[in-house]
Design a protein around this motif. Structure first.
Motif, PDB file in Angstrom:
ATOM      1  N   GLU A 261       0.830  -1.204   0.000  1.00 42.73           N
ATOM      2  CA  GLU A 261       0.000   0.000   0.000  1.00 42.73           C
ATOM      3  C   GLU A 261       0.867   1.258   0.000  1.00 42.73           C
ATOM      4  N   ALA A 262       1.958   1.242   0.787  1.00 39.21           N
ATOM      5  CA  ALA A 262       2.864   2.400   0.831  1.00 39.21           C
ATOM      6  C   ALA A 262       3.572   2.584  -0.502  1.00 39.21           C
ATOM      7  N   LEU A 263       4.008   1.487  -1.107  1.00 39.03           N
ATOM      8  CA  LEU A 263       4.654   1.561  -2.421  1.00 39.03           C
ATOM      9  C   LEU A 263       3.702   2.157  -3.450  1.00 39.03           C
ATOM     10  N   LEU A 264       2.458   1.679  -3.441  1.00 37.95           N
ATOM     11  CA  LEU A 264       1.455   2.169  -4.388  1.00 37.95           C
ATOM     12  C   LEU A 264       1.229   3.666  -4.231  1.00 37.95           C
ATOM     13  N   SER A 313       9.239   2.564  15.508  1.00 39.31           N
ATOM     14  CA  SER A 313       9.070   1.165  15.910  1.00 39.31           C
ATOM     15  C   SER A 313       9.710   0.183  14.940  1.00 39.31           C
ATOM     16  N   GLY A 314      10.227   0.685  13.824  1.00 40.77           N
ATOM     17  CA  GLY A 314      10.742  -0.202  12.786  1.00 40.77           C
ATOM     18  C   GLY A 314       9.716  -0.504  11.715  1.00 40.77           C
ATOM     19  N   GLU A 315       8.468  -0.113  11.964  1.00 46.20           N
ATOM     20  CA  GLU A 315       7.396  -0.243  10.980  1.00 46.20           C
ATOM     21  C   GLU A 315       7.174   1.111  10.310  1.00 46.20           C
ATOM     22  N   LEU A 316       7.152   1.113   8.995  1.00 49.96           N
ATOM     23  CA  LEU A 316       6.990   2.357   8.250  1.00 49.96           C
ATOM     24  C   LEU A 316       5.607   2.959   8.507  1.00 49.96           C
ATOM     25  N   THR A 317       5.562   4.201   8.972  1.00 48.97           N
ATOM     26  CA  THR A 317       4.300   4.864   9.264  1.00 48.97           C
ATOM     27  C   THR A 317       4.024   5.966   8.245  1.00 48.97           C
ATOM     28  N   ASP A 318       2.801   6.487   8.282  1.00 46.14           N
ATOM     29  CA  ASP A 318       2.451   7.614   7.413  1.00 46.14           C
ATOM     30  C   ASP A 318       3.329   8.823   7.711  1.00 46.14           C
ATOM     31  N   ARG A 351      -9.263  11.462  -1.792  1.00 43.04           N
ATOM     32  CA  ARG A 351      -9.119  10.042  -2.101  1.00 43.04           C
ATOM     33  C   ARG A 351      -9.645   9.121  -1.009  1.00 43.04           C
ATOM     34  N   GLY A 352     -10.252   9.655  -0.016  1.00 40.05           N
ATOM     35  CA  GLY A 352     -10.958   8.829   0.944  1.00 40.05           C
ATOM     36  C   GLY A 352     -10.118   8.321   2.096  1.00 40.05           C
ATOM     37  N   ALA A 353     -10.704   7.372   2.827  1.00 40.06           N
ATOM     38  CA  ALA A 353     -10.139   6.919   4.096  1.00 40.06           C
ATOM     39  C   ALA A 353      -8.768   6.276   3.943  1.00 40.06           C
ATOM     40  N   GLU A 354      -8.534   5.563   2.845  1.00 38.58           N
ATOM     41  CA  GLU A 354      -7.260   4.864   2.670  1.00 38.58           C
ATOM     42  C   GLU A 354      -6.076   5.834   2.604  1.00 38.58           C
ATOM     43  N   TRP A 355      -6.339   7.055   2.163  1.00 34.20           N
ATOM     44  CA  TRP A 355      -5.282   8.050   2.036  1.00 34.20           C
ATOM     45  C   TRP A 355      -5.296   9.072   3.171  1.00 34.20           C
TER      46      TRP A 355
END
Length: 367
Positions: A261-264, A313-318, A351-355
């Motif tokens: 999702e982040a790549l997209l 945390s090591g997890e890519l965030t927004d 673009r809605g909730a996903e973005w």
């Protein structure tokens, strides 16, 4: 682990011939094709090294994702006595392709002239060790060979990066080299003649047109191949995903790989800002003044991973992505900040909730 292997692992950026050494060895081992003079493998094996495949049980990773025919043309050019010129927008893998071609053909990608405004004719031909020159006069020992001269002497491949960044007189020094395959050293009364296998792979940036336009005479000495930007969204995502994984592994970044999702999202943003149009072709978009290339997207995601590993945390965030996007897009503060703000409000916000999470994080930074 052997001391030599430890030293190789400590190198910040390994050249292609070291990074893919096991692949090159596997290809040479199974190569049954005709090997041109000065080459370490056949043109068919060079092609496989670049586009990917298998050599025995070894998986050959693709180094270039795109039109295979372009690579065939590039390899075929280097079989002849013609030099190769790779032209394209920033981030179209010109230098990466040049390096990997030199590694596969000659086993050494390090004979490089880097074109800049300060590059002189000496960088193309030769210079002198002036302490030795003053003490002994012109001698072979005092001669400092350029990378191109060293490639001629060994029958290898020299690379000339960003050739159009050089002044015209520097570019023109190549004409006689490419035509006659010699470099005259009048101080020693001799000529350096190129051995079979010698060639030059040059790169030029289409953004640099008008800086130091190459002469027609010089262009005639090259076979020119134009490398296009990735043709579609999925191809660009695949390229970005592969290179981010390779770079993250090289730097041992302690962060999770970017989610699909982040790549997209990142690639979508870059393609829209680059083209001046949304992917669905329904809305026009202003483009920033800087380069919005595939290479910039790769750098953005790699830096975001480093940010997540070092301060998250090591997890890519927004928030990590937003910081990277801000740095990649806003180069000219006034104009680019306005362009980015308009994109956020007119495109991303709708673009809605996903973005929504990425939009909020970007909006907060771009105040």
């Amino acid at each position: 682990m052997a001391a030599g292997q430890e030293q190789l692992q400590d190198i910040m950026r390994q050249p292609a011939e070291l990074l893919f050494r096991h692949e090159l060895e596997a290809l040479r081992k199974e190569d049954s094709g005709n090997i041109p003079a000065g080459w370490q493998m056949s043109p068919q094996s060079v092609l496989k090294f670049i586009v990917g495949g298998k050599a025995g049980k070894t998986e050959i990773t693709p180094k270039y994702i795109g039109n295979k025919r372009l690579i065939e043309m590039a390899v075929a050019t280097l079989v002849t006595d013609r030099a190769l010129l790779l032209i394209g927008e920033p981030g179209t893998a010109k230098s990466w392709l040049s390096e990997n071609l030199a590694a596969a053909i000659y086993g050494n990608s390090g004979l490089v002239v880097q074109g800049t405004a300060g590059t002189s004719e000496e960088h193309v031909r030769y210079s002198w060790n002036y302490a030795m020159l003053l003490a002994q006069g012109p001698t072979p020992e005092a001669l400092v060979q350029s990378p191109i001269m060293r490639a001629m002497e060994a029958g290898g491949i020299a690379r000339f990066e960003e050739i159009s960044r050089c002044a015209s007189e520097v570019q023109d020094a190549l004409i006689s080299i490419l035509s006659e395959k010699t470099i005259s050293v009048p101080e020693l009364g001799k000529e350096m003649n190129a051995r079979k296998g010698f060639s030059i792979i040059a790169t030029a940036n289409t953004r640099d047109r008008g800086v130091n336009e190459m002469s027609t005479a010089l262009k005639r000495r090259f076979n020119i191949i134009v490398l296009p930007a990735p043709a579609d969204l999925n191809t660009e995502i695949e390229i970005v995903k592969k290179r981010v994984s390779e770079i993250a592994s090289s730097y041992d970044l302690q962060a999770a790989a970017p989610a699909d999702e982040a790549l997209l999202k990142v690639v979508t943003i870059f393609r829209e800002l680059r083209s001046g149009m949304t992917l669905d072709k329904k809305e026009k978009v202003k483009s920033p003044g800087g380069v919005i290339s595939t290479a910039e997207a790769i750098s953005l995601l790699t830096n975001s991973m480093a940010l997540a590993a070092s301060f998250g945390s090591g997890e890519l965030t927004d928030e990590d992505l937003a910081a990277g996007l801000q740095g990649a897009i806003v180069k000219d503060d006034d104009k680019d900040r306005l362009v980015w703000k308009e994109y956020l409000d007119n495109i991303m916000k709708k673009r809605g909730a996903e973005w929504r999470g990425l939009y909020n994080a970007c909006k907060e930074i771009n105040q």
